[in-house]
Motif scaffolding. Sequence first.
Motif, PDB file in Angstrom:
ATOM      1  N   LYS A 146       0.818  -1.216   0.000  1.00  0.00           N
ATOM      2  CA  LYS A 146       0.000   0.000   0.000  1.00  0.00           C
ATOM      3  C   LYS A 146       0.849   1.260   0.000  1.00  0.00           C
TER       4      LYS A 146
ATOM      5  N   SER B 257       2.067   1.596  -3.665  1.00  0.00           N
ATOM      6  CA  SER B 257       0.989   1.864  -4.625  1.00  0.00           C
ATOM      7  C   SER B 257       0.310   3.201  -4.387  1.00  0.00           C
ATOM      8  N   SER B 258       0.372   3.719  -3.150  1.00  0.00           N
ATOM      9  CA  SER B 258      -0.269   4.999  -2.861  1.00  0.00           C
ATOM     10  C   SER B 258       0.583   6.196  -3.276  1.00  0.00           C
TER      11      SER B 258
END
Length: 413
Positions: free
Chosen positions: A311, A314-315
Amino acid sequence: MKISAVAVLLLSTVSATHSLVVATADSSCTTKAGGTGVHVPIGKDGEGEYTASTKGCFDVISAATPLVLNEIKKQPLRPFGVGSPAYHIADYGTADAGTSLGLMTKMIEAVREREVEKEVVVHYEDQLTNEWQSVFNHALGLKSVSDAYGKPISNPYSLQNVYIEACGVGFHNQCYPTNSIDFGVSFTAMHWLSRFPSSLRGNKYMHAARCDTSPLPEKEQAAEDWKAILKAREKELVPGGRFVCINFCKDSKGQFLGQTDVGESMWDSFQSSWDKLKEQGLIDEDERLGVSFPNYYRTKEEFLEGIEADKDISSSLKVVSIEERVVRCPYRELYNSGKSGKSPREYAEWYVPTTKTWSHSTFKSALKAERSEDEKESIMSQFWENYMALVAENPEVHGMDYVHAYIVFEKVE
């Protein structure tokens, strides 16, 4: 205007409390055939043998150049007073810096189309044992460079207000301060593993890409390394910064470096030339089966999984584009066009060194540790002679096609 430069080599001493990933062999996997498998540059530092012998990389970088320049046009430029006023470019896994020189020049020119007086810092990154003298010889214009077709490559240092720096920390780590790099590039480098499981020793195949099912130790190490690479680049990039990674892959057709739908498999040629050493009484069975390449050609799916599964990554890192491309071997293409003017033997002596630049140390590491350095190099000379003799028999089918994933990342706000 006077040309400005800074040549700073950042080979920092890191205390035991810091987490620095340095490429090492897995001691639990050593064999009596064993060296470590560590990738070591060939040739004398300062001579630039990698660039001189790796002409295909120019074509790979040329294919990526429109992607890079298009992203420079779109990205925001930091105004004066926000962080460093200069534009910072990082070339990760640069080797001797020769093959990317032309791209560096074009990147700087593209930045200055938008801001004429912009100062630019070019950061060259590679492992501690890299050919650093060759890097500075190329980057500072002390040694000229030409591409696969003999065309001279322009030098970015001549553009003025360009600053040259180098870092020997290794791209599996964070190499530069947080929010400091405007544009990162990497060509044909990040397939090398930070830790070498060497699980293919004793196996009929010497590279993971050749196996029907990827060996788990290499596959897991590659996934761990890719995650570390992306986390480090995410930290280093400024908001709106770009990272273009051109990395070896195993494509959707099962093709990979040296093994495509054209010509003989380079890996078959490697294997038969290495096996012949045993027939010649120069190596034993342990050494014949002792080669295990410490790199991994990820699939497109594996590249994307490394991003989507985390995360934090990907963020903050957006995949702008990803595609697979095959770049044909320029040596074979020129020979088959009839324009090289070389005999079969001359072609073999011209082409084979491009395979030697990155593989010599891995083959050599399969030789028994008790052999002297001179004996090892004598055996290696015969190995390369075996390969050249094989190529000379039918030069039209021998070459090293490049198979890469071309990935463009953007750091989002």
